[in-house]
Scaffold this motif. Structure first.
Motif, PDB file in Angstrom:
ATOM      1  N   MET A  85     -44.660  52.068  26.985  1.00  0.00           N
ATOM      2  CA  MET A  85     -44.954  51.318  28.215  1.00  0.00           C
ATOM      3  C   MET A  85     -46.190  51.832  28.948  1.00  0.00           C
ATOM      4  O   MET A  85     -46.925  51.056  29.564  1.00  0.00           O
ATOM      5  CB  MET A  85     -43.755  51.374  29.171  1.00  0.00           C
TER       6      MET A  85
ATOM      7  N   THR B 117     -47.405  44.117  32.677  1.00  0.00           N
ATOM      8  CA  THR B 117     -46.503  44.080  31.523  1.00  0.00           C
ATOM      9  C   THR B 117     -45.471  42.950  31.654  1.00  0.00           C
ATOM     10  O   THR B 117     -44.275  43.120  31.420  1.00  0.00           O
ATOM     11  CB  THR B 117     -45.788  45.431  31.257  1.00  0.00           C
TER      12      THR B 117
ATOM     13  N   SER C 125     -45.513  44.800  26.251  1.00  0.00           N
ATOM     14  CA  SER C 125     -44.593  45.457  27.188  1.00  0.00           C
ATOM     15  C   SER C 125     -43.502  46.279  26.501  1.00  0.00           C
ATOM     16  O   SER C 125     -43.781  47.311  25.920  1.00  0.00           O
ATOM     17  CB  SER C 125     -43.984  44.426  28.139  1.00  0.00           C
TER      18      SER C 125
END
Ligand code: N01
Length: 556
Positions: free
Chosen positions: A449, A438, A444
């Motif tokens: 997430m 990420t 990201s």
């Protein structure tokens, strides 16, 4: 033994420990990376600065900390057994429960034996002769590995601002991103909190319920949407589980932000005033981040954005009893959503409490911190304890703390001095066999997430298996592919309202940090397709080299 671990030169250096892959960080990214690679037969060592797994959820223990993506979605999808056996107690789980989940995952998949806790990776240098990373840890260990994976997190480098007198303050100072493990009891104390981002917005109502008095020092007001958090019933959990295949597929493939939600089919100005208000009301009542999905152009069109921003400003005025306080709380310098939108429980209503004072520190900021007070505009606000909810050196801060040297001894910090440059957010040219999970240039922080982590981990694991299967030793992003990707990331950002805000997405919260929009805003589904196509074309845009360094196998 894996093909990679049979590379000549390994284990030749006396006390140097060797493995196939070193992973930095044992948060959700590092844990899953370890699991995937181990299953593929790679030898892996993970180093974690904290005393346990969990990453950001290990450090962010401030009062009121909880996730702002629904827990049934903010959870791993890689194991069906795991998602069936774990019961989330609330719509948005509190931090202790998320940490408990991380620990459960570590135990369930027996990850701990390969993780070294309380140990930082301080330095990593790529040795061009052996094509290995040489790594030094904070406890003085020397290691070498064919691959290095940074699972260091996007929001893990807590930032303490430079405020005159801060070090002289005689009371206790806490940072939300580095909260004491034993907790803090503010009962009977006068507390000051600096900052009004997500961390403050979650902690203010809780601290206010304990403290004798709470002073909230606000520089920039933020938009916040009620969480409408509640206990999850068995029926709700079961409904999620029944629909998991589609929920997870949608989040991965169709969504922009990796969250399963109803997508809008029209713009805000396509509806009349009454219909628009009704839609915003409905989203406000539902609560959470998906407020911004009321219409499909809220982050693209200023006039459309204004309608949503005005709605929230009106809500603030309705909730906050004192009109002057309400005005100060109403955001006025950025389009709604261009700074990470906050999700709260009773944030605005907390300013109706007699023991809470909002202190507007704009435009001159805090003058100084004195022995027992914060001075603003010539007034001293007497406090016993100070909470810094001042955020993070986001996306690049944790990477920058490691001394990373690539080809020719060039450092990553030098290379990124004008802003991070990556290909797909996964690799940076000149730094072979170094992956970032990420990283900047990938969706990201603009996404759920855990979905983005799983996508990157799977891509990296597949890539290493591909290399092993073909006897390839080195992978590196080409400069050409990287330049094209960086330009694309910027072009997409420029089509939106995001660059208008002085946000941490832009690096704007760190004095001197280059201002570029760091995450990729093209959407999670679109991005995944791009990554998959790159892999399907033999890792287009990456140079891959076989064991004999001269033989270049695949380039573009
Ligand atoms: O940090 P922030 P955060 N003087 O950078 C102020 C995630 N997160 O920890 O805006 C005075 O947003 C600063 O003011 P300004 C989430 O992605 C998620 O709250 O720069 N004030 C701002 O108000 C989030 O976006 C969850 O003018 C100063 C605040 O400090 C990200 O983490 C929960 C100052 C910093 O806000 C970061 O959130 C928590 C100074 N010198 C966090 N310096 C959930 O999952 C800074 N400020 C729910």
């Amino acid at each position: 033994m894996s093909a990679v671990s049979s590379i000549p030169g390994k284990n030749h250096a006396g006390s140097v420990e060797a493995c196939d892959v070193i992973v930095v960080g044992a948060g959700f990214a590092g844990m899953y990376m370890l699991h995937r690679l181990r299953k593929l037969g790679f030898s892996v060592k993970v180093f974690e600065q904290g005393g346990d797994v969990g990453g950001t959820w290990y450090w962010n223990r401030y009062p009121g900390a909880r996730c702002d993506v629904e827990s049934m979605q903010y959870s791993y999808s890689f194991s069906d057994e795991l998602q069936r056996e774990w019961d989330w107690s609330e719509r948005y789980a509190p931090q202790p429960e998320i940490l408990k989940y991380a620990r459960h995952v570590a135990d369930r998949f027996n990850l701990r034996p390969d993780i070294t806790f309380n140990t930082r990776v301080d330095r990593a240098e790529f040795d061009e002769n052996s094509n290995h990373w040489e790594v030094t840890t904070s406890d003085g260990r020397q290691l070498r590995a064919a691959f290095l994976v940074l699972a260091t997190g996007c929001l893990s480098n807590a930032r303490v601002p430079e405020i005159k007198g801060l070090s002289e303050f005689k009371g206790k100072v806490y940072h939300t991103g580095h909260w004491p493990h034993e907790g803090v009891d503010f009962t009977d104390q006068r507390v000051g909190i600096i900052g009004t981002g997500s961390s403050a917005i979650q902690s203010v109502p809780v601290i206010a319920s304990q403290a004798r008095h709470l002073f909230v020092f606000q520089r920039t007001p933020n938009f916040s949407i009620p969480a409408r958090n509640a206990a999850l019933t068995d029926e709700e959990r079961e409904a999620f589980r029944r629909n998991y295949p589609e929920i997870r597929r949608f989040a991965r493939e169709d969504s922009r932000n990796a969250i399963y939600a109803e997508l809008p089919d029209r713009g805000a100005l396509d509806d009349g005033e009454n219909a628009r208000r009704a839609k915003y009301e409905e989203r406000w009542e539902k609560g959470g981040l998906t407020f911004m999905l009321a219409y499909n152009n809220l982050l693209l069109d200023q006039a459309a954005n204004d309608t949503a921003a005005n709605f929230v400003r009106e809500k603030i005025a309705e909730i906050v009893a004192d009109p002057a306080t309400a005005r100060i709380l109403q955001p006025d310098n950025h389009p709604i959503g261009t700074k990470r939108i906050c999700v709260d429980t009773n944030y605005y209503a907390t300013f109706n409490r007699p023991n809470v004072t909002l202190v507007n520190i704009r435009p001159h900021g805090i003058e100084e911190i004195r022995d027992h007070a914060v001075r603003v505009g010539g007034n001293d606000y007497e406090i016993d304890a100070l909470v810094l909810a001042t955020g993070f050196d986001a996306m690049t801060g944790s990477v920058a703390k490691i001394d990373i040297l690539g080809r020719g001894g060039a450092t990553l910090n030098q290379k990124w001095s004008d802003g991070p440059k990556t290909y797909l957010g996964l690799m940076s040219a000149g730094f072979p066999n170094l992956f970032i999970i990420t990283g900047p240039g990938s969706p990201s922080v603009l996404s759920n997430m855990i979905v983005s982590i799983e996508q990157h981990v799977d891509w990296i694991a597949d890539c290493l298996a591909f290399m092993r299967g073909r006897g390839l030793e080195v992978i590196e992003a080409t400069r050409q592919a990287e330049e094209k990707w960086v330009a694309h990331v910027n072009d997409v950002a420029e089509t939106t309202l995001y660059p208008q805000a002085n946000s941490w997405y832009m690096g704007a919260n760190i004095p001197g940090k280059p201002r570029i929009f760091m995450p990729y805003i093209g959407g999670v589904g679109v991005y995944r397709k791009i990554c998959d196509e790159v892999a399907a074309k033999g890792y287009e845009g990456f140079a891959m080299t076989a064991r004999e360094p001269e033989r270049v196998v695949a380039t573009s």
